[in-house]
Design an enzyme around this catalytic site. Structure first.
Site, PDB file in Angstrom:
ATOM      1  CB  SER A 103      -2.461   3.578   6.813  1.00  0.00           C
ATOM      2  OG  SER A 103      -3.388   3.760   5.806  1.00  0.00           O
ATOM      3  CE  LYS A 106      -1.360   4.251   2.536  1.00  0.00           C
ATOM      4  NZ  LYS A 106      -2.367   4.679   3.463  1.00  0.00           N
ATOM      5  CB  SER A 162      -1.812   7.915   5.490  1.00  0.00           C
ATOM      6  OG  SER A 162      -1.869   6.829   5.445  1.00  0.00           O
ATOM      7  CE  LYS A 273       1.109   5.872   6.946  1.00  0.00           C
ATOM      8  NZ  LYS A 273      -0.123   6.516   7.448  1.00  0.00           N
TER       9      LYS A 273
END
Length: 330
Positions: A103, A106, A162, A273
């Site tokens: 993720s 993202k 997320s 992140k």
């Protein structure tokens, strides 16, 4: 400021890191900063794709930090720590080895939304977003199909819990459509000099294969530097949680917690992140500031010893980095 302008502003840092993109060896050694300046030729990455075979010499950078040795106890397969102000690399492991980053993907999705420069745009959550998450086993922000949220609100849903449903909704709007959006992701990666990165989805979910979306610590450092230039992005990833009250006729109430274990627990943590899949293991793109020093880093493939395994590696790297002395020039 538009993304292309920001890319120009980041050129010096991108060139600095380009010279070390492939400085890892087949033995997977750790590399103190002093050994990273002009190394070339790396081994094939974890995806089986060859690493870059040639690295251009880096320009001379006046280091502000006196780097020596290495942080202890880092379990991540790939990692890098750098001075965010100058781009000076302090330490790395398998800097140019390609690995899935889950993720962390993202961040690129958010960057494209920020580039569109219309965070007040209202977007309706499609029913297909729920189906997409259920089919692919992704993390969800529990968005209600039919709700209407702004792009800024959806960025919170994307970056904090997320949410793959938020990624799908944003990609569908800004592509328009997933295929067009993914093409834009790869084009922007090329503009940023992320030459060993490839995207197949807006969220990093493991399809069509577990290693189809991949990057390197070196490339993700460039992505992090680009994203953190946006004040809106910085303000989102620095939150412990986000509460969106119900608005009649528009959307339900939402409460999204930040998945980043550094936020609220590590002094000076600013984001950025998290990521996790069984193949990628724990991944984290992170930044922290302390006593006027801002450090940015990446960990890829931290073993699943706990939900915050990536954050534990990042803490050790940051503690080491903040403990380094300044140079005479710094």
């Amino acid at each position: 400021m538009r993304l292309r302008t920001r890319i120009v502003a980041l050129t010096a840092v991108a060139v600095m890191t380009a010279g070390v993109t492939a400085c890892t060896s087949a033995t997977g050694q750790d590399h103190p900063a002093a050994k990273l300046a002009t190394s070339a030729a790396g081994a094939a990455g974890a995806t089986g794709r060859p690493s870059a075979t040639t690295a251009s010499p880096s320009p001379v950078v006046t280091p502000a930090i006196q780097a020596s040795g290495a942080p202890r106890g880092i379990k991540a397969k790939g990692a890098v720590l750098a001075d965010a102000a100058t781009g000076q690399l302090l330490w790395s492991r398998d800097l140019g080895t390609e690995r899935p980053m889950a993720s962390v993907t993202k961040v690129m999705t958010a960057l494209l939304v920020l580039e569109a420069d219309d965070l007040g745009q209202e977007i309706r959550v499609p029913k297909a977003a729920f189906t997409y998450v259920w089919k692919n086993g992704g993390e969800s922000a529990a968005l209600h199909p039919g709700d209407t949220l702004t792009a800024r609100q959806l960025l919170n849903a994307l970056l904090l819990p997320s949410g793959a449903d938020a990624a799908y909704t944003l990609a569908s709007t800004y592509g328009p459509g997933l295929n067009a959006f993914v093409a834009k992701m790869n084009a922007t990666a090329a503009q940023l000099g992320m030459t060993q990165t490839h995207f197949t989805s807006p969220d990093g979910l493991p399809y069509p294969t577990e290693t189809a979306t991949y990057s390197t610590p070196s490339d993700l450092l460039k992505l992090g530097l680009a994203a953190m230039k946006y004040p809106v992005f910085r303000s989102i990833v620095n939150q412990r949680f986000y509460h969106l009250p119900k608005q009649k006729g528009q959307h339900h109430q939402y409460w999204w917690d930040n998945t980043d274990g550094l936020i609220g627990s590590y002094q000076g943590a600013m984001g950025i992140k998290t990521g996790y899949t069984d193949k990628a293991m724990h991944c984290l793109l992170f930044e922290a500031v302390r006593n006027g020093r801002t450090l940015i880093g990446v960990v890829l493939g931290s073993p699943a010893t706990g939900v915050n395994a990536g954050a534990r590696d990042a803490e050790k790297m940051l503690n080491w980095g903040f403990g380094l002395p300044k140079t005479a020039a710094g």
